[in-house]
Design an enzyme around this catalytic site. Structure first.
Site, mmCIF file in Angstrom:
data_model
loop_
_atom_site.group_PDB
_atom_site.id
_atom_site.type_symbol
_atom_site.label_atom_id
_atom_site.label_comp_id
_atom_site.label_asym_id
_atom_site.label_seq_id
_atom_site.Cartn_x
_atom_site.Cartn_y
_atom_site.Cartn_z
ATOM 1 N N PRO A 22 0.846 -1.084 -0.122
ATOM 2 C CG PRO A 22 -0.032 -0.926 2.256
ATOM 3 C CD PRO A 22 1.115 -1.867 1.290
ATOM 4 C CB ALA A 24 -0.849 7.539 0.802
ATOM 5 C CD GLN A 76 -2.728 0.284 4.885
ATOM 6 O OE1 GLN A 76 -2.461 1.220 4.421
ATOM 7 N NE2 GLN A 76 -1.568 -0.816 5.365
ATOM 8 C CB CYS A 107 0.731 5.488 8.674
ATOM 9 S SG CYS A 107 0.671 7.507 8.129
ATOM 10 C CB SER A 217 7.269 -4.059 3.471
ATOM 11 O OG SER A 217 7.244 -2.735 3.105
ATOM 12 C CG ASP A 219 15.533 -0.487 2.858
ATOM 13 O OD1 ASP A 219 15.154 0.618 2.542
ATOM 14 O OD2 ASP A 219 16.009 -0.676 4.152
ATOM 15 N NE ARG A 242 10.697 4.153 0.076
ATOM 16 C CZ ARG A 242 11.907 4.380 1.114
ATOM 17 N NH1 ARG A 242 12.298 5.612 1.062
ATOM 18 N NH2 ARG A 242 12.438 3.280 2.145
#
Ligand SMILES: Cc1cc2nc3c(=O)[nH]c(=O)nc-3n(C[C@H](O)[C@H](O)[C@H](O)COP(=O)(O)O)c2cc1C
Length: 346
Positions: A22, A24, A76, A107, A217, A219, A242
């Site tokens: 997920p 944003a 989510q 978050c 999750s 890197d 990313r």
């Protein structure tokens, strides 16, 4: 077991273990559909506010719609209040019929954390338990999963308590992004914590006769990183975040790397055409102006590695209509076509 393998989350069967995290502002329907076309095995919407859902905020409902090729997906949600999370979970299921609800406990944004949601839940296992239990109660036979961080800050590492609370509440999978809230997205994620979580959940599974998977999750910027995370941590699946931005091909490349040991980078013209497919879908899902603004950062990423890419990016930052993008990229695509046909004639 092979590095690339099927994954089961409660009653969901997934063909593989490379997921889209997920994210944003990025993991909207258009982008998720492109990632699935390129091999993503499971996808998550960006975080959706439980509070906004209960207040019937239309914009929020758009965020959680299913993409055309999303046979299974996860919505989510985030929030600190068990009752509101329960009501929100009912709304999510009623509106989307999604197969899975993921709870955001990671978050780090101050606005979210100060309400007790996001990564504040990773350091507050009692609340995490109540929130997760409330969502599990609402979800019936649907899977509920939980995404945590390693802890609040360096001297407050709480993943174990958070994971325990999630398991006791009935979570069907746990994802960890092993950075602390204080780290945000800086520094390195600590994969040794991920490995420890895999062992911790493994013990739980043994003693409870369950098979709850752990997802990792943090890197994953290259296909090789996914392979390394799977090998080093024993996670059941890994999520690109990313690393997938502007590069949905990372799923195809990573699948090939895990299955055959190598991969062929996607040619630049295919990258650009994929950008246009994404733009077209985003226009359909939202509206042209919004889609074109949003696609600026994404096209900048799609144009990486293309000859003259820097000059293209100078133009991309001014693109406001689909026509603008066509004017920028049509000559580039034409040049590729000529080059390809010349190569074909040789
Ligand atoms: C811009 C941005 C937005 C994000 N949004 C979310 C989100 O909505 N929900 C969530 O659980 N994680 C979110 N994350 C965290 C990612 O899912 C992921 O765990 C994190 O970026 C670590 O992976 P990476 O180092 O490979 O990027 C976000 C990360 C970034 C950079």
């Amino acid at each position: 077991m092979e590095l690339y393998h099927p994954v089961r989350i409660k009653n969901i069967e997934l063909k593989g273990n490379l997921f889209l995290a997920p994210v944003a502002g990025y993991s909207d329907m258009a982008f998720r559909s492109v990632c699935i076309e390129n091999g993503a095995c499971f996808t998550y919407t960006e975080m959706v506010s439980a509070e906004a859902l209960v207040r019937k905020n239309l914009k929020t409902e758009i965020l959680m719609r299913r993409a055309y090729n999303e046979d299974v997906y996860s919505v989510q949600i985030f929030g600190p209040e068990p009752d509101i999370m329960n009501a929100a979970a009912h709304i999510v299921l009623e509106k989307t019929n999604c197969e899975c609800i993921d709870i955001n406990c990671g978050c780090p944004v101050p606005k979210i954390v100060k309400t007790g949601a996001g990564s504040a839940l990773t350091r507050d296992p009692d609340r995490l338990y109540k929130v997760a239990k409330a969502v599990v109660d609402a979800a019936g036979d649907r899977a509920v999963t939980v995404k945590i961080r390693s802890g609040w800050e360096k001297f407050q590492i709480t993943w174990k308590e958070a994971a325990q609370a999630a398991l006791e509440a009935g979570a069907s999978a746990i994802t960890i992004h092993p950075r602390t809230r204080a780290q945000g997205y800086e520094g390195h994620s600590d994969w040794s914590i991920m490995k420890a979580l895999v062992e911790f959940v493994g013990e739980w599974n043994k003693s409870h006769g369950t098979s709850i998977p752990v997802f990792g999750s943090g890197d994953l910027f290259k296909p090789e990183d996914a392979k390394k995370m799977l090998e080093e941590t024993g996670a059941d699946a890994v999520m690109f975040a990313r690393g997938a931005m502007g590069n949905p091909f990372i799923f195809k490349d990573a699948t090939s790397l895990l299955q055959t040991g190598s991969y062929q980078p996607v040619p630049p013209d295919v990258r650009i055409k994929t950008g246009f497919a994404e733009l077209e879908r985003l226009v359909k899902d939202t509206e042209e102006k919004h889609a074109c603004m949003e696609m600026r950062k994404r096209f900048a990423a799609y144009s990486k590695g293309i000859h003259n890419g820097a000059a293209l990016r100078l133009q991309i930052v001014h693109a406001s209509t689909v026509e603008d993008y066509k004017k920028i990229f049509e000559p580039v695509l034409q040049a590729f076509e000529e080059e390809n046909s010349q190569n074909g004639q040789l």
